[in-house]
Scaffold this active site. Structure first.
Site, mmCIF file in Angstrom:
data_model
loop_
_atom_site.group_PDB
_atom_site.id
_atom_site.type_symbol
_atom_site.label_atom_id
_atom_site.label_comp_id
_atom_site.label_asym_id
_atom_site.label_seq_id
_atom_site.Cartn_x
_atom_site.Cartn_y
_atom_site.Cartn_z
ATOM 1 N N GLY A 34 20.102 17.667 30.410
ATOM 2 C CA GLY A 34 21.379 17.069 30.015
ATOM 3 C C GLY A 34 21.911 16.133 31.089
ATOM 4 N N THR A 39 20.277 10.260 25.628
ATOM 5 C CA THR A 39 20.865 9.556 24.490
ATOM 6 C C THR A 39 20.826 8.047 24.728
ATOM 7 O OG1 THR A 39 22.258 11.455 24.013
ATOM 8 C CG2 THR A 39 22.929 9.352 23.067
ATOM 9 N N THR A 40 21.185 7.633 25.937
ATOM 10 C CA THR A 40 21.148 6.215 26.281
ATOM 11 C C THR A 40 19.735 5.662 26.079
ATOM 12 O OG1 THR A 40 22.836 6.686 27.943
ATOM 13 C CG2 THR A 40 21.721 4.570 28.104
ATOM 14 N N ASP A 62 21.595 17.223 19.224
ATOM 15 C CA ASP A 62 22.445 17.717 20.305
ATOM 16 C C ASP A 62 23.837 18.024 19.760
ATOM 17 O OD1 ASP A 62 23.977 18.062 22.574
ATOM 18 O OD2 ASP A 62 22.852 16.587 23.734
ATOM 19 N N GLU A 235 15.763 12.828 41.469
ATOM 20 C CA GLU A 235 16.336 13.912 42.275
ATOM 21 C C GLU A 235 15.422 15.118 42.180
ATOM 22 O OE1 GLU A 235 20.412 14.717 41.265
ATOM 23 O OE2 GLU A 235 20.995 12.622 41.574
HETATM 24 N N1 ADP Z 1 21.723 3.892 34.071
HETATM 25 C C1 ADP Z 1 22.974 4.231 33.798
HETATM 26 N N2 ADP Z 1 23.994 3.620 34.445
HETATM 27 C C2 ADP Z 1 25.269 3.961 34.191
HETATM 28 N N3 ADP Z 1 25.636 4.906 33.300
HETATM 29 C C3 ADP Z 1 24.671 5.547 32.623
HETATM 30 C C4 ADP Z 1 23.289 5.246 32.826
HETATM 31 N N4 ADP Z 1 22.557 6.044 32.007
HETATM 32 C C5 ADP Z 1 23.445 6.801 31.335
HETATM 33 N N5 ADP Z 1 24.697 6.519 31.687
HETATM 34 C C6 ADP Z 1 25.938 7.132 31.203
HETATM 35 O O1 ADP Z 1 25.891 8.491 31.599
HETATM 36 C C7 ADP Z 1 26.420 9.341 30.578
HETATM 37 C C8 ADP Z 1 25.351 10.350 30.149
HETATM 38 O O2 ADP Z 1 24.265 9.672 29.549
HETATM 39 P P1 ADP Z 1 23.571 10.220 28.224
HETATM 40 O O3 ADP Z 1 22.583 9.217 27.803
HETATM 41 O O4 ADP Z 1 24.613 10.609 27.221
HETATM 42 O O5 ADP Z 1 22.853 11.503 28.814
HETATM 43 P P2 ADP Z 1 22.184 12.758 28.038
HETATM 44 O O6 ADP Z 1 22.001 12.376 26.623
HETATM 45 O O7 ADP Z 1 20.900 12.991 28.779
HETATM 46 O O8 ADP Z 1 23.126 13.905 28.230
HETATM 47 C C9 ADP Z 1 26.843 8.404 29.453
HETATM 48 O O9 ADP Z 1 28.219 8.171 29.595
HETATM 49 C C10 ADP Z 1 26.059 7.135 29.698
HETATM 50 O O10 ADP Z 1 26.738 5.974 29.240
HETATM 51 MG MG MG Z 2 22.677 13.225 24.885
#
Ligand code: ADP
Ligand code: MG
Length: 368
Positions: A34, A39-40, A62, A235
């Protein structure tokens, strides 16, 4: 410095172009812990796929429902078109199954909820099977899964076994209760059809869903049809988790050959910040380890941005980095640099002049 890796291994290019090129792919999983950017990345990949494939569906499993956040558009458990696209659809599946909605079972919710407590995971397996049945009938060229971070990402591959256990349980229930099953079922649910019928109906349903799950699982093990993209950050914990995930994928015979390392800070962008420079040194250490461990993977580095990646435009722009390796913006033009250097020097000269004047005054006073 940032180009060391791009040049290091000419054999495997540091992009997801291979995923776009392999047009036989039907199921593309995007997974990792997580907060790393699953998602991004899954939305970005889906956007890139939409440019080369006929139709693309992205499914989130999710509970946090963050496809809606990423695209800034509300989605539901039915596929809807992502605005700004003509062939990209998104849906958010509720992982807490509502068994009263399992198709073809009237009044089965109570009874099923009851047996599900004695067969761990059967409710989840059945709702997954329902989704897959629905998705398979929909005819998208490819389906991207934004997987849930909790538990085993690959638990769904054990669903046929879970459903098999469910069937056996129902069978033994039917045998041991015999004619009494109707009485039992009356106790379990008030609005229930005849007991033995109910068990038969349920067994038929579980059997049918088991068929669906077995079929998709066979497809998941076929590397012509399925691949798993691992997302992580540079990390320690993430490196460790990625290794575990990759081993688990190998165990389940699921193809994986792409690792996306997100939130990388590029040295060119650190400026004079000591904090950023320290973070870069730390990241570098883990990047080195990723490159050592995964020589036979495409390793894609994505930049840490100043802003969140939200909204279709931000996703579209960010998705470019999956295909064209990110290059930091060139440093500010030399004129601006020398201007600030000039100002800095002028300030220092003024400081020193003031200091000299002060010391001269002290000297004069001492001589008197
Ligand atoms: N490379 C990046 N630079 C800045 N913000 C990012 C980057 N990758 C993700 N984020 C931001 O970090 C947060 C978590 O990303 P997300 O894709 O939702 O993670 P996950 O789905 O793995 O929990 C979101 O607000 C997203 O916009
Ligand atoms: Mg997500």
């Amino acid at each position: 410095m940032s180009d060391t890796y791009a040049d290091a291994d000419a054999a495997l290019d540091p992009t997801l172009q291979n995923v776009l090129d392999q047009t036989s792919l039907k199921w593309i999983f995007v997974g990792g812990k997580g907060g790393v950017g699953k998602t991004t990345c899954s939305c970005s990949l889906a956007v890139q796929l939409a440019a080369v494939r006929e139709s693309v569906l992205i499914i989130s499993t999710d509970p946090a429902h963050n496809l809606s956040d990423a695209f800034r558009q509300k989605f539901s458990k039915k596929p809807s078109l992502v605005s700004g696209f003509t062939n990209l659809y998104a849906m958010e599946v509720d992982p807490t199954p509502d068994l009263s909605e399992v198709e073809g079972l009237e009044g089965g919710g109570g009874f099923l909820a009851d047996i599900s407590t004695s067969i761990p995971g059967i409710d989840e397996a059945m709702s997954f099977a329902e989704v897959m049945k629905q998705v398979q009938s929909m005819d998208y060229s490819c389906i991207v899964f934004d997987t849930a971070p909790t538990g085993h990402t690959l638990r769904l591959l054990q669903f046929p076994t879970t459903l098999e256990k469910g069937l056996n349980k129902l069978m033994s229930l039917k045998e041991s209760f015999g004619g009494m099953v109707s009485q039992v079922s009356r106790m379990l649910g008030p609005s229930m059809p005849g007991g033995e019928d109910m068990v038969d109906q349920l067994m038929g349903k579980v059997d049918q869903l088991k068929g669906v799950v077995e079929e998709v699982n066979a497809q998941f093990r076929n590397d012509e049809l399925t691949t798993f993209v691992c997302v992580c950050i540079p990390e320690f914990l993430s490196l460790y988790e990625t290794e575990r995930l990759i081993q688990e994928l190998a165990k389940f015979e699921i193809d994986s050959r792409n690792i996306v390392i997100n939130q990388v800070i590029f040295p060119e962008e650190a400026g004079t910040s000591r904090l950023l420079q320290a973070r870069i040194r730390m990241q570098q250490k883990y990047l080195d380890q990723f490159y050592d461990l995964y020589e036979d993977f495409h390793i894609v580095r994505l930049p840490l941005l100043e802003e969140e990646v939200r909204g279709p435009d931000a996703i579209r722009a960010f998705s470019e980095n999956l295909i064209h390796p990110y290059k930091p913006a060139p440093p500010p033009p030399p004129s601006a640099g020398s201007n600030s250097l000039l100002e800095e020097l002028q300030r220092k000269v003024q400081e020193q002049a003031a200091r000299i004047a002060e010391l001269e005054a002290q000297l004069a006073a001492a001589r008197r």
